[in-house]
Design an enzyme around this catalytic site. Structure first.
Site, PDB file in Angstrom:
ATOM      1  N   ASN A 195       0.862  -1.182   0.000  1.00  0.00           N
ATOM      2  CA  ASN A 195       0.000   0.000   0.000  1.00  0.00           C
ATOM      3  C   ASN A 195       0.905   1.241   0.000  1.00  0.00           C
ATOM      4  O   ASN A 195       1.691   1.445   0.934  1.00  0.00           O
ATOM      5  CB  ASN A 195      -0.899  -0.045   1.251  1.00  0.00           C
ATOM      6  N   HIS A 253      -5.432   3.682  -1.709  1.00  0.00           N
ATOM      7  CA  HIS A 253      -6.704   3.940  -1.020  1.00  0.00           C
ATOM      8  C   HIS A 253      -7.024   5.422  -1.171  1.00  0.00           C
ATOM      9  O   HIS A 253      -6.701   6.224  -0.281  1.00  0.00           O
ATOM     10  CB  HIS A 253      -6.552   3.547   0.455  1.00  0.00           C
ATOM     11  N   ARG A 272      -8.964   8.737  -0.858  1.00  0.00           N
ATOM     12  CA  ARG A 272     -10.037   9.215   0.019  1.00  0.00           C
ATOM     13  C   ARG A 272     -10.592  10.511  -0.564  1.00  0.00           C
ATOM     14  O   ARG A 272      -9.898  11.199  -1.313  1.00  0.00           O
ATOM     15  CB  ARG A 272      -9.511   9.421   1.434  1.00  0.00           C
ATOM     16  N   GLU A 317      -8.632   0.357  -3.058  1.00  0.00           N
ATOM     17  CA  GLU A 317      -9.560   0.147  -1.947  1.00  0.00           C
ATOM     18  C   GLU A 317     -10.190   1.473  -1.551  1.00  0.00           C
ATOM     19  O   GLU A 317      -9.607   2.541  -1.748  1.00  0.00           O
ATOM     20  CB  GLU A 317      -8.846  -0.510  -0.755  1.00  0.00           C
ATOM     21  N   HIS A 326      -4.187  -4.676   7.589  1.00  0.00           N
ATOM     22  CA  HIS A 326      -4.228  -3.617   8.606  1.00  0.00           C
ATOM     23  C   HIS A 326      -3.344  -3.987   9.781  1.00  0.00           C
ATOM     24  O   HIS A 326      -3.557  -4.997  10.435  1.00  0.00           O
ATOM     25  CB  HIS A 326      -5.642  -3.290   9.103  1.00  0.00           C
ATOM     26  N   ASP A 327      -2.340  -3.159   9.984  1.00  0.00           N
ATOM     27  CA  ASP A 327      -1.416  -3.313  11.114  1.00  0.00           C
ATOM     28  C   ASP A 327      -0.593  -4.595  11.067  1.00  0.00           C
ATOM     29  O   ASP A 327      -0.064  -5.031  12.106  1.00  0.00           O
ATOM     30  CB  ASP A 327      -2.161  -3.197  12.449  1.00  0.00           C
ATOM     31  N   GLY A 369       0.885  -1.382   4.405  1.00  0.00           N
ATOM     32  CA  GLY A 369       1.381  -0.050   4.097  1.00  0.00           C
ATOM     33  C   GLY A 369       2.202   0.549   5.218  1.00  0.00           C
ATOM     34  O   GLY A 369       3.420   0.641   5.144  1.00  0.00           O
ATOM     35  N   HIS A 370       1.522   0.914   6.288  1.00  0.00           N
ATOM     36  CA  HIS A 370       2.150   1.748   7.316  1.00  0.00           C
ATOM     37  C   HIS A 370       3.463   1.163   7.865  1.00  0.00           C
ATOM     38  O   HIS A 370       4.506   1.823   7.833  1.00  0.00           O
ATOM     39  CB  HIS A 370       1.146   1.987   8.451  1.00  0.00           C
TER      40      HIS A 370
HETATM   41  N1  PXP Z   1      -6.458  -2.873   4.158  1.00  0.00           N
HETATM   42  C1  PXP Z   1      -7.286  -1.809   4.200  1.00  0.00           C
HETATM   43  C2  PXP Z   1      -8.699  -2.003   3.789  1.00  0.00           C
HETATM   44  C3  PXP Z   1      -6.822  -0.554   4.612  1.00  0.00           C
HETATM   45  O1  PXP Z   1      -7.658   0.496   4.650  1.00  0.00           O
HETATM   46  C4  PXP Z   1      -5.471  -0.410   4.966  1.00  0.00           C
HETATM   47  C5  PXP Z   1      -4.960   0.940   5.363  1.00  0.00           C
HETATM   48  O2  PXP Z   1      -5.149   1.858   4.346  1.00  0.00           O
HETATM   49  C6  PXP Z   1      -4.643  -1.543   4.890  1.00  0.00           C
HETATM   50  C7  PXP Z   1      -5.172  -2.765   4.502  1.00  0.00           C
HETATM   51  C8  PXP Z   1      -3.191  -1.479   5.235  1.00  0.00           C
HETATM   52  O3  PXP Z   1      -3.042  -1.189   6.589  1.00  0.00           O
HETATM   53  P1  PXP Z   1      -1.624  -0.770   7.149  1.00  0.00           P
HETATM   54  O4  PXP Z   1      -1.300   0.563   6.553  1.00  0.00           O
HETATM   55  O5  PXP Z   1      -1.816  -0.730   8.632  1.00  0.00           O
HETATM   56  O6  PXP Z   1      -0.648  -1.822   6.708  1.00  0.00           O
END
Ligand code: PXP
Length: 241
Positions: free
Chosen positions: A10, A46, A48, A73, A193-194, A216-217
């Site tokens: 991401n 993503h 926004r 996304e 996510h995370d 991503g993060h």
């Molecule tokens: N999946 C979705 C649907 C998300 O919104 C995000 C964050 O934009 C991620 C995955 C990736 O999360 P992270 O940035 O914590 O890795």
């Protein structure tokens, strides 16, 4: 050792960094090309509504250069749907995040929003764009995701990531149940996510039917220390079987 689960990077954080100075450094398109060159098997964006990270124009500019899997996304507003139909990525991941959310903070309620989701999923399916919907690790939500017509779901892994450091078995428990339900009813599975270098390998070891993770993060933060190429390789290593 092979990777059966794809790593989709991401790149929203790259756009956030660029936006901080108003010029084109770092270059989002070049970073996507480099992520692929360094081994990423997909690129996720993503957009926004306020375009504070990835801009709509970035998504359009990225399409012709991405040679791996392109995943867009976001919340399915009219503007988002138009963008996805114009760009025609390999996959669209529908997320129920309100416009002002800092980041995605919940999965879909696939019972309450079933008809809304079905209508939108049908639009993308007609264009041969694979759909995935973001859901929590709840077998009821997984079961009803199937009725919305989606091919895939993405499990929202925040609760896993929060509990993992203190109690990995507890952290993964609901995800194993949700993943088994998905397998049983024929839904393909993504997660995100995370996820990070500490918790990714354990997640994948316990969820063998995982098709893709989008990260991503943590990955971009790790790249500050290890460099982007090394970091992507380190994440890929966690996904080796
Ligand atoms: N999946 C979705 C649907 C998300 O919104 C995000 C964050 O934009 C991620 C995955 C990736 O999360 P992270 O940035 O914590 O890795």
């Amino acid at each position: 050792m092979v990777n059966t689960c794809k790593l989709s990077v991401n790149i929203n954080k790259i756009a956030t960094l660029r936006n901080a100075r108003g010029e084109n450094m770092p270059d989002v398109v070049q970073t996507a090309i480099d992520c692929e060159r360094f081994g990423a098997q997909g690129i996720t964006v993503h957009p926004r509504p306020d375009e504070r990270h990835i801009r709509y124009q970035d998504v359009i500019d990225l399409k012709p250069v991405i040679t791996t899997e392109f995943n867009i996304e976001g919340y399915p507003s009219d503007k988002f749907i138009d963008l996805v139909l114009r760009v025609k990525p390999h996959q669209v991941t529908l997320v129920p995040d309100p416009p002002e959310a800092i980041t995605s903070n919940a999965g879909w309620n696939t019972i309450k929003h079933a008809s809304f989701l079905k209508e939108i999923i049908d639009i993308f399916k007609r264009e041969n764009i694979r759909t995935s919907i973001f859901v929590e690790a709840d077998p009821i939500m997984v079961e009803h995701a199937l009725e919305c017509g989606t091919q895939r779901i993405e499990l929202y892994t925040k609760s896993y990531a929060s509990t993992y450091p203190s109690n990995p078995e507890l952290a993964i428990k609901d995800f194993i149940i949700a993943a088994q339900k998905a397998e049983e009813i024929g839904l393909e599975l993504n997660a995100g996510h995370d996820l990070n270098l500490e918790n990714l390998a354990y997640f994948y070891a316990n969820i063998p039917n995982l098709k893709e993770v989008s990260i991503g993060h943590a990955l971009i933060c790790d790249a500050l220390y290890y460099g982007l190429e090394n970091t992507i390789q380190m994440y890929l290593q966690q996904l080796k079987k």
